[in-house]
Structures are given as C-alpha cells and as structure tokens.
Design a protein around this motif. Structure first.
Motif, PDB file in Angstrom:
ATOM      1  N   PHE A   1       0.828  -1.200   0.000  1.00  0.00           N
ATOM      2  CA  PHE A   1       0.000   0.000   0.000  1.00  0.00           C
ATOM      3  C   PHE A   1       0.865   1.253   0.000  1.00  0.00           C
ATOM      4  O   PHE A   1       0.682   2.160  -0.796  1.00  0.00           O
ATOM      5  CB  PHE A   1      -0.903  -0.044   1.233  1.00  0.00           C
ATOM      6  CG  PHE A   1      -1.782   1.152   1.431  1.00  0.00           C
ATOM      7  CD1 PHE A   1      -2.941   1.299   0.702  1.00  0.00           C
ATOM      8  CD2 PHE A   1      -1.460   2.105   2.377  1.00  0.00           C
ATOM      9  CE1 PHE A   1      -3.766   2.393   0.901  1.00  0.00           C
ATOM     10  CE2 PHE A   1      -2.274   3.197   2.582  1.00  0.00           C
ATOM     11  CZ  PHE A   1      -3.434   3.345   1.840  1.00  0.00           C
TER      12      PHE A   1
ATOM     13  N   GLN B   1      -6.490   0.256  -1.548  1.00  0.00           N
ATOM     14  CA  GLN B   1      -7.135   0.601  -0.286  1.00  0.00           C
ATOM     15  C   GLN B   1      -8.360  -0.246  -0.010  1.00  0.00           C
ATOM     16  O   GLN B   1      -8.684  -0.530   1.150  1.00  0.00           O
ATOM     17  CB  GLN B   1      -7.548   2.079  -0.304  1.00  0.00           C
ATOM     18  CG  GLN B   1      -6.405   3.021  -0.053  1.00  0.00           C
ATOM     19  CD  GLN B   1      -6.912   4.424   0.194  1.00  0.00           C
ATOM     20  OE1 GLN B   1      -7.366   4.745   1.271  1.00  0.00           O
ATOM     21  NE2 GLN B   1      -6.840   5.250  -0.823  1.00  0.00           N
TER      22      GLN B   1
ATOM     23  N   TYR C   1      -8.803  -2.185   3.484  1.00  0.00           N
ATOM     24  CA  TYR C   1      -9.892  -1.845   4.400  1.00  0.00           C
ATOM     25  C   TYR C   1     -10.736  -3.082   4.731  1.00  0.00           C
ATOM     26  O   TYR C   1     -11.294  -3.178   5.824  1.00  0.00           O
ATOM     27  CB  TYR C   1     -10.770  -0.760   3.791  1.00  0.00           C
ATOM     28  CG  TYR C   1     -11.745  -0.166   4.777  1.00  0.00           C
ATOM     29  CD1 TYR C   1     -11.338   0.832   5.657  1.00  0.00           C
ATOM     30  CD2 TYR C   1     -13.060  -0.606   4.841  1.00  0.00           C
ATOM     31  CE1 TYR C   1     -12.217   1.365   6.577  1.00  0.00           C
ATOM     32  CE2 TYR C   1     -13.948  -0.075   5.757  1.00  0.00           C
ATOM     33  CZ  TYR C   1     -13.513   0.912   6.625  1.00  0.00           C
ATOM     34  OH  TYR C   1     -14.395   1.439   7.526  1.00  0.00           O
TER      35      TYR C   1
ATOM     36  N   SER D   1      -9.157   7.325   3.273  1.00  0.00           N
ATOM     37  CA  SER D   1      -9.500   5.954   3.647  1.00  0.00           C
ATOM     38  C   SER D   1     -10.978   5.848   4.000  1.00  0.00           C
ATOM     39  O   SER D   1     -11.660   4.888   3.617  1.00  0.00           O
ATOM     40  CB  SER D   1      -8.646   5.498   4.835  1.00  0.00           C
ATOM     41  OG  SER D   1      -7.286   5.474   4.494  1.00  0.00           O
TER      42      SER D   1
END
Length: 332
Positions: A78, A184, A188, A250
């Motif tokens: 990431f 992402q 997540y 995010s």
C-alpha cells in the motif's frame, strides 16, 4: 436525512484538495531551493505518525491487535504505491516543472483509477443504466476539462509539453496513485481502521523513504532541519497531507469506493491556478475558465450518478430481504 449529513463525504474530499493545494505551493518553493525529496518524505511521514497515533489510541484501541503478516504485506505494498513510487515521482516531477503544471497531472488519476478499478472488478461500469452512463460521461468531462485547462490558453495550443522529464515522472506518479486507491479497498476489508491503518502506513513509509534516501544521499546537509520554510512544509505536509488526508481518503473509499476520492483532484488545479494568480500574478486565460466549467460540470454529474447508484443498491438489498453492509449509512 439532513443536508449536512449528505455532504460529509464530498466536503471531506474538498478539504483534502485544499490541503493538497497548500502542499504543492510550499513544496515547490522548498524543492526549488534544494531540499532533498526523500528527506521531505521521511520527515513528513514521521510527523504523520505522531499526529495520528493519539487518535488511534483514543478511538481504535482494540483494532491494533488485529494486525498480522497478511495485513503487514498489504500495508507495505500500500505504501510502496503511495510514497515510494507515487509521491517521490510526483515530487521530482514538481521539482522539474511548476506547481500549476504538475497539479494538472493529478487529473489523470481519476480516469486511470476508474479504468483499473473496472478491469479488476472493484468498480462496476453499469453502462446499460442511466446512472452508469452519466457517471462515465461525468468522469470523461472532468478529465477533459482538466486537459483543456492545462493545454488551451485561448490563443496558443501547447501540444507538446515543455517539461519532458518532469512530465514522464508525473505520469508514472499518476499510475502509482491509481493503484494506491484500488489497493485501499483490499486493505480496508482485512483491516477496517482509518486511524491505525494510517499510523502503520506512515510508519512503514517513513522507514522506506529514509532507507532509500540514505542510499541515494548520505550528506548531513540533505537531512539537517532548520527553523525555516522547509520545517513549516514538513509539519504542514505531515499533519494535513499525510495524517489528516490519509484518514479522510480511507474513510471516503470505505464509503464510496476507490474511484470517488480521485474525482476531486481537478479541483486542486483550479485552486492552485487561482492562488498562483493572486500571489504571483499568473494570468488566468479563457481556456482556464472553460476548463474550470467542464471540471465542475463533470464532477457534479459523476457525484450525482454515484449517489443514485448507491441509493439503488440500497433499495435492491431491502427488496431482497437480505442484510447487506452498504458503503453508505442511512445518515449519508
């Protein structure tokens, strides 16, 4: 559903673009004066850790124990996309060009992210629906406005860029940013934390950039901090562009998907051009005004279609009688 509740996510992305505008103007000044790119990245991410860690301990004290080897690998990948590639390439491109010129390349990120997300199945095109058509037209109009904004000045059409090396670095940076937005979604799902995710990401990124920077430049002057504009840029970028921005993006990705945040990138071009005109006397052309109009029109169309898609998805889930975790709560 209150009007303020409906605009929380877009307002947060507007705030991100405001932070980005300030970062680009400050960074251009300090990089032009010779500041080492990787020292700027390493220090700003260390500041990001110090800023977000207290929030993580306060609001997500239990999530820290969910970390494992798979999550560590995702965080490493990431941040490899976000800093080691995207930000370092962008800074070097910014150093070789101007703030307004380099900010225009951020407008490639929405369409690149959109294409990659569709190819990987993270985002559905839904071209047969009216919402899907409007969303696609909005994305193309937004990017088209950014292109007009950047190349058409009213009298002269700048077909070939004058900053070839900087342009190449900025394009590579755009692809890295696009992969970061898509990554992402996976991160997540396995680690649903906007605070601890940001802390670990900044920590790993600070280590990555520090190690690469030391390999590239070991001179003490490149790493020495002084009480000047460089320190202000580091603190500003670390708190607002690393800590706060990472948390907001995010959260927005978890609410609206990976293609949503980058759609706001064209706004930073508008903000940067207006500020450069106000502060440094740069002229605003007819092409700039036309580009601004297209950007705002395309952005509105995309956001409208995106919201209609989310509402339709919610009605479909209710009609099936299934219990689904939707990307938007009923407050939004």
């Amino acid at each position: 559903m209150g009007s303020m509740e409906r605009v929380k996510v877009p307002m947060s992305m507007l705030l991100v673009q405001t932070f980005t505008t300030g970062m680009m103007l400050l960074s251009k000044v300090v990089l032009s004066k010779g500041m080492f790119v990787f020292s700027l990245l390493a220090y700003r991410n260390a500041i990001g850790v110090l800023f977000v860690a207290p929030l993580a301990f306060s609001f997500e004290s239990k999530i820290i124990f969910l970390i494992n080897i798979n999550i560590c690998c995702l965080i490493f990948l990431f941040y490899f996309y976000r800093v080691t590639l995207a930000m370092s390439l962008y800074y070097y491109g910014l150093k070789d060009t101007t703030a307004a010129y380099s900010s225009n390349f951020l407008n490639l990120i929405p369409i690149i992210t959109f294409i990659i997300a569709v190819i990987l199945g993270v985002e559905r095109l839904r071209i047969r629906s009216s919402e899907g058509k409007i969303k696609l037209v909005g994305a193309l109009l937004c990017v088209g406005g950014a292109v007009v904004f950047g190349v058409y000045k009213g009298k002269i059409l700048h077909i070939w860029p004058s900053h070839q090396r900087g342009s190449f670095l900025l394009i590579c940076s755009c692809f890295s940013y696009a992969f970061w937005f898509v990554t992402q979604v996976k991160l997540y799902k396995v680690y649903p934390s906007k605070y601890w995710g940001t802390v670990w990401t900044c920590f790993v990124g600070s280590l990555q950039t520090a190690m690469l920077g030391i390999i590239m430049n070991r001179r003490k002057e490149a790493w020495r901090l002084k009480w000047d504009l460089q320190l202000l840029t580091i603190i500003y970028s670390g708190i607002l562009n690393t800590g706060a921005t990472f948390c907001l993006i995010s959260w927005a990705v978890s609410q609206r998907g990976p293609t949503y945040p980058p759609m706001f990138n064209p706004l930073s071009v508008v903000f940067t051009t207006i500020l450069e005109s106000f502060l440094f006397g740069q002229q605003i052309s007819i092409g700039s005004l036309l580009g601004m109009t297209m950007i705002f029109g395309g952005l509105y169309a995309f956001l409208w279609a995106k919201r209609k898609e989310i509402l339709m998805k919610g009605k479909t889930s209710e009609g099936d009688g299934s219990v689904a975790v939707l990307p938007v709560s009923d407050k939004d």
